[in-house]
Design a protein around this motif. Sequence first.
Motif, PDB file in Angstrom:
ATOM      1  N   ARG A  72       0.888  -1.161   0.000  1.00  0.00           N
ATOM      2  CA  ARG A  72       0.000   0.000   0.000  1.00  0.00           C
ATOM      3  C   ARG A  72       0.928   1.213   0.000  1.00  0.00           C
ATOM      4  O   ARG A  72       1.704   1.380   0.935  1.00  0.00           O
ATOM      5  CB  ARG A  72      -0.885   0.039   1.253  1.00  0.00           C
ATOM      6  N   VAL A  74       1.440   4.677   0.728  1.00  0.00           N
ATOM      7  CA  VAL A  74       0.714   5.636   1.572  1.00  0.00           C
ATOM      8  C   VAL A  74       1.681   6.582   2.260  1.00  0.00           C
ATOM      9  O   VAL A  74       2.728   6.161   2.756  1.00  0.00           O
ATOM     10  CB  VAL A  74      -0.089   4.886   2.669  1.00  0.00           C
ATOM     11  N   TYR A  94      -6.292   6.814  12.508  1.00  0.00           N
ATOM     12  CA  TYR A  94      -5.146   6.811  11.607  1.00  0.00           C
ATOM     13  C   TYR A  94      -5.616   7.438  10.306  1.00  0.00           C
ATOM     14  O   TYR A  94      -6.727   7.139   9.840  1.00  0.00           O
ATOM     15  CB  TYR A  94      -4.697   5.357  11.365  1.00  0.00           C
ATOM     16  N   GLN A  98      -3.237   7.640   0.037  1.00  0.00           N
ATOM     17  CA  GLN A  98      -2.764   6.474  -0.730  1.00  0.00           C
ATOM     18  C   GLN A  98      -2.792   6.777  -2.226  1.00  0.00           C
ATOM     19  O   GLN A  98      -3.741   7.367  -2.729  1.00  0.00           O
ATOM     20  CB  GLN A  98      -3.641   5.253  -0.412  1.00  0.00           C
ATOM     21  N   HIS A 109      -6.005  -8.421   0.882  1.00  0.00           N
ATOM     22  CA  HIS A 109      -5.746  -8.846   2.265  1.00  0.00           C
ATOM     23  C   HIS A 109      -6.959  -8.499   3.128  1.00  0.00           C
ATOM     24  O   HIS A 109      -7.876  -7.833   2.674  1.00  0.00           O
ATOM     25  CB  HIS A 109      -4.445  -8.226   2.816  1.00  0.00           C
ATOM     26  N   HIS A 111      -7.906  -7.610   7.459  1.00  0.00           N
ATOM     27  CA  HIS A 111      -7.283  -7.342   8.758  1.00  0.00           C
ATOM     28  C   HIS A 111      -8.329  -6.921   9.775  1.00  0.00           C
ATOM     29  O   HIS A 111      -9.488  -6.637   9.422  1.00  0.00           O
ATOM     30  CB  HIS A 111      -6.173  -6.297   8.626  1.00  0.00           C
ATOM     31  N   ARG A 117     -12.250   4.535   2.806  1.00  0.00           N
ATOM     32  CA  ARG A 117     -11.538   5.366   1.818  1.00  0.00           C
ATOM     33  C   ARG A 117     -12.440   6.536   1.474  1.00  0.00           C
ATOM     34  O   ARG A 117     -13.639   6.335   1.250  1.00  0.00           O
ATOM     35  CB  ARG A 117     -11.250   4.616   0.507  1.00  0.00           C
ATOM     36  N   HIS A 150     -10.083  -7.140   0.917  1.00  0.00           N
ATOM     37  CA  HIS A 150     -10.118  -5.962   0.051  1.00  0.00           C
ATOM     38  C   HIS A 150      -8.837  -5.829  -0.753  1.00  0.00           C
ATOM     39  O   HIS A 150      -7.754  -6.224  -0.286  1.00  0.00           O
ATOM     40  CB  HIS A 150     -10.404  -4.692   0.849  1.00  0.00           C
ATOM     41  N   HIS A 152      -7.212  -3.187  -4.250  1.00  0.00           N
ATOM     42  CA  HIS A 152      -7.452  -1.997  -5.074  1.00  0.00           C
ATOM     43  C   HIS A 152      -6.840  -2.215  -6.453  1.00  0.00           C
ATOM     44  O   HIS A 152      -5.736  -2.751  -6.574  1.00  0.00           O
ATOM     45  CB  HIS A 152      -6.820  -0.756  -4.448  1.00  0.00           C
ATOM     46  N   ASP A 164      -7.273   7.358   3.452  1.00  0.00           N
ATOM     47  CA  ASP A 164      -7.646   6.209   4.277  1.00  0.00           C
ATOM     48  C   ASP A 164      -7.889   6.685   5.701  1.00  0.00           C
ATOM     49  O   ASP A 164      -7.086   7.442   6.250  1.00  0.00           O
ATOM     50  CB  ASP A 164      -6.501   5.186   4.349  1.00  0.00           C
ATOM     51  N   LEU A 166      -8.607   4.853   9.379  1.00  0.00           N
ATOM     52  CA  LEU A 166      -8.684   3.571  10.094  1.00  0.00           C
ATOM     53  C   LEU A 166      -8.738   3.794  11.597  1.00  0.00           C
ATOM     54  O   LEU A 166      -8.224   4.808  12.098  1.00  0.00           O
ATOM     55  CB  LEU A 166      -7.454   2.692   9.802  1.00  0.00           C
ATOM     56  N   LEU A 168      -7.015   1.998  13.417  1.00  0.00           N
ATOM     57  CA  LEU A 168      -5.782   1.267  13.729  1.00  0.00           C
ATOM     58  C   LEU A 168      -5.200   1.578  15.115  1.00  0.00           C
ATOM     59  O   LEU A 168      -4.799   0.649  15.828  1.00  0.00           O
ATOM     60  CB  LEU A 168      -4.747   1.536  12.627  1.00  0.00           C
TER      61      LEU A 168
HETATM   62  C1  1HN Z   1      -4.589  -0.938   4.663  1.00  0.00           C
HETATM   63  O1  1HN Z   1      -4.982  -2.213   4.605  1.00  0.00           O
HETATM   64  C2  1HN Z   1      -4.815  -0.101   3.592  1.00  0.00           C
HETATM   65  O2  1HN Z   1      -5.986  -1.742   2.331  1.00  0.00           O
HETATM   66  C3  1HN Z   1      -4.434   1.214   3.679  1.00  0.00           C
HETATM   67  O3  1HN Z   1      -5.556   0.132   1.385  1.00  0.00           O
HETATM   68  C4  1HN Z   1      -3.797   1.707   4.778  1.00  0.00           C
HETATM   69  C5  1HN Z   1      -2.879   1.349   6.990  1.00  0.00           C
HETATM   70  C6  1HN Z   1      -2.628   0.547   8.032  1.00  0.00           C
HETATM   71  C7  1HN Z   1      -3.022  -0.776   8.023  1.00  0.00           C
HETATM   72  C8  1HN Z   1      -3.671  -1.282   6.916  1.00  0.00           C
HETATM   73  C9  1HN Z   1      -5.508  -0.615   2.361  1.00  0.00           C
HETATM   74  C10 1HN Z   1      -3.540   0.868   5.863  1.00  0.00           C
HETATM   75  C11 1HN Z   1      -3.939  -0.465   5.824  1.00  0.00           C
END
Ligand code: 1HN
Length: 360
Positions: A72, A74, A94, A98, A109, A111, A117, A150, A152, A164, A166, A168
């Motif tokens: 990613r 970012v 967070y 991006q 992935h 998580h 977004r 997800h 992109h 983004d 999150l 987090l």
């Molecule tokens: C993440 O999975 C994405 O999927 C973007 O685009 C930023 C920042 C921290 C942890 C996972 C994404 C992220 C992230």
Amino acid sequence: MSHALGRLEDLPQSYRDELTALNLVPLWPSLRAVLPPGVPTRKTAPTHWPYQALRPLLMRAGELTPMEKAERRVLVLANPGHGLENMKASPAMYLGMQLLLPGEWAPSHRHTPNAVRMVVEGEGACTTVDGERCPMQRGDLILTPTGLWHEHEHTGTEPVVWLDVLDLPVIYYAETSYAIEGQRQEVKPGRGDQAYARGGVAPTPLFVRQNGSAGATNSHGGYPMLRYPWADAKAALQAMAEDQPALEAVQITYVNPETGADAQNNLGYYALMLRPGQTLRLPARSPSCVFHQIEGSVDVAVGNAGEHATTFTLAEADTCCAPGYTAVTLTNRNAHAPAYVFMADESPFHRKLGVYENRG
Ligand code: 1HN
């Protein structure tokens, strides 16, 4: 009346050493620090991230770091009050910008942190979430709730950038943050932004209604709507403003259309229309707040009455944040056209913790 408490230095060194050897700590020297009188200590500094300044650096990242080396790509919008390396805009939020270049694919992935977004610029990118293809256009809000796959993809011709958001920091703090890598998803038919395109009516397969919820689909693990098109959100704001000329806060909340609850677990998402020239005071509430300018330009004054206010001018695509327990005053700089602001805050998290406050 809170009086001074004993300090660590008041205790004999030998006693302190004995405590340390047994992993013990006296509370009283730290009590006032963890329970300050009246209002919490906040590390969150009012911070502005102007898009025109960060954009060239994001494009440079596109030249310097190929997708295979980034997964990613970012640049994190980090609040200096929290320490840049901690990647927090606020205690629970967070933020990152991006970049996806034409032809690139950011692999699949899933998580534990929840993500959304907010599309900032460019056409032709698509996020696939739990098998649903979500086209990305300026101002669209796309959810990636906890646990859903997800990825992109970008088949257009110009760079695409999105913000983004999150949760987090809290998922990481709770020692519950992890990811699982996956394969390219198979795209399934069906789009929540079509099924739920009209407020007040919801799909009702098999005529099953449970607990006042319209649908029985439980699609996407209870997140029936993953894409909230800006065109629809903006139309709702415009219709409200026209319908209620005296309405002060022309604001919408992004909700789960089947339950009416916040769209996601820990963070709240909103869009606001400021009428031409309008000034709107947002009350001091416990959650920190993030502002992102979708259209137009606003002045953001962060500070309670009687305090020094920090003021930012948000140009289009700019982002800023404000700490909790602090009033924020927004002023549309244009006397002839409305301005549109996307907001994210920590309200759902604070309500779950039982600490949500509105101090007016
Ligand atoms: C993440 O999975 C994405 O999927 C973007 O685009 C930023 C920042 C921290 C942890 C996972 C994404 C992220 C992230």
